[in-house]
Design an enzyme around this catalytic site. Structure first.
Site, PDB file in Angstrom:
ATOM      1  N   ASP A  24       7.639  -4.105  10.759  1.00  7.67           N
ATOM      2  CA  ASP A  24       7.814  -2.743  10.272  1.00  7.67           C
ATOM      3  C   ASP A  24       6.419  -2.140  10.117  1.00  7.67           C
ATOM      4  OD1 ASP A  24       9.106  -0.474   8.920  1.00  7.67           O
ATOM      5  OD2 ASP A  24       8.205  -1.314   7.112  1.00  7.67           O
ATOM      6  N   ASP A  60       5.397   1.330   7.980  1.00  8.03           N
ATOM      7  CA  ASP A  60       5.116   1.908   6.665  1.00  8.03           C
ATOM      8  C   ASP A  60       5.524   0.960   5.547  1.00  8.03           C
ATOM      9  OD1 ASP A  60       4.612   5.054   7.296  1.00  8.03           O
ATOM     10  OD2 ASP A  60       6.101   4.207   8.647  1.00  8.03           O
ATOM     11  N   ASP A 111       9.254  -4.644   4.575  1.00 10.20           N
ATOM     12  CA  ASP A 111       9.086  -4.473   3.134  1.00 10.20           C
ATOM     13  C   ASP A 111      10.348  -4.006   2.429  1.00 10.20           C
ATOM     14  OD1 ASP A 111       8.803  -1.917   4.510  1.00 10.20           O
ATOM     15  OD2 ASP A 111       8.251  -1.091   2.560  1.00 10.20           O
TER      16      ASP A 111
END
Length: 221
Positions: free
Chosen positions: A14, A16, A177
């Site tokens: 991922d 961001d 995240d």
């Protein structure tokens, strides 16, 4: 390297909240969009809880908070256009790479692991940001939230990459995240690894039960 990397041939990261802290620039664009609509600024703290499902959802959440009600579709589209305009002007002014990221990416590439990127951020922003942060050379492929018909938490982007590089999902790892990253990885049959410092709507990412959690991506080395 980390035990979760045993037999892993492809890693999908991922962006961001996993590789970069982009909220300062996203929040600036959100607040500029809200100002265009004569609404109060949202600020970085609120935007941190809204990031993760793509730009439309980010704008929708900002409008919901600013208006106190659900925006109509026409207003949402106008606001989304303004957000994209402002974000295009400065997508990587205060965005920073998290500690340990460069070391992890470099180590994976040196071991001939296929390193890819799967983000819900629009594809148009990916290359400029990666280039500005000197991360572009590490990735064999990148997918944005508008690259395919589906985006995370749908498994389609991950399965697309596994098929493109002819790697079985069991030999792939999703690193993110948020619960959306973990869900996408599990649904695709990937192993899942999470970092706790990113954007997960105020929830501990460990509650999504990834296969592993590391405090820093430097632990992968």
């Amino acid at each position: 390297m980390h035990p979760l990397l045993n037999d892993i041939r492809l890693v999908a990261f991922d962006l961001d909240g996993t590789l970069i802290d982009s909220v300062p620039d996203l929040a600036a664009a959100v607040d500029a969009m809200l100002a265009d609509l004569s609404l109060a600024p949202a600020g970085e703290t609120a935007v941190r809880d809204w990031v993760g499902n793509g730009s439309h959802q980010l704008v929708a959440r900002a409008l919901q908070a600013g208006l106190g009600t659900t925006p109509d579709p026409a207003m949402l589209e106008r606001a989304h256009e303004r957000f994209l305009y402002h974000y295009h002007q400065a997508p990587c002014v205060r965005t920073r790479v998290y500690p340990g990221v460069v070391e992890a990416l470099s180590a994976l590439c040196s071991r001939s692991v296929i390193v890819t990127l799967v983000t819900n951020k629009p594809q148009a922003f990916i290359a400029p940001i990666l280039t500005a942060l000197s991360l572009d050379d590490y990735f064999r492929a990148t997918l944005g939230g508008d690259s395919l018909a589906e985006k995370k938490p749908h498994p389609a982007p991950l399965l697309h990459l596994a098929a493109r590089f002819d790697v079985a999902p069991v030999n792939c790892l999703m690193v993110g995240d948020s619960r959306h990253d973990v869900e996408a990885g599990k649904r695709a049959g990937f192993r899942t690894l999470a970092v706790p410092y990113g954007y997960n709507h105020g929830e501990p990412v460990a509650s999504s039960q990834p296969d592993g959690v590391v405090e820093s991506l430097g632990e992968l080395v």
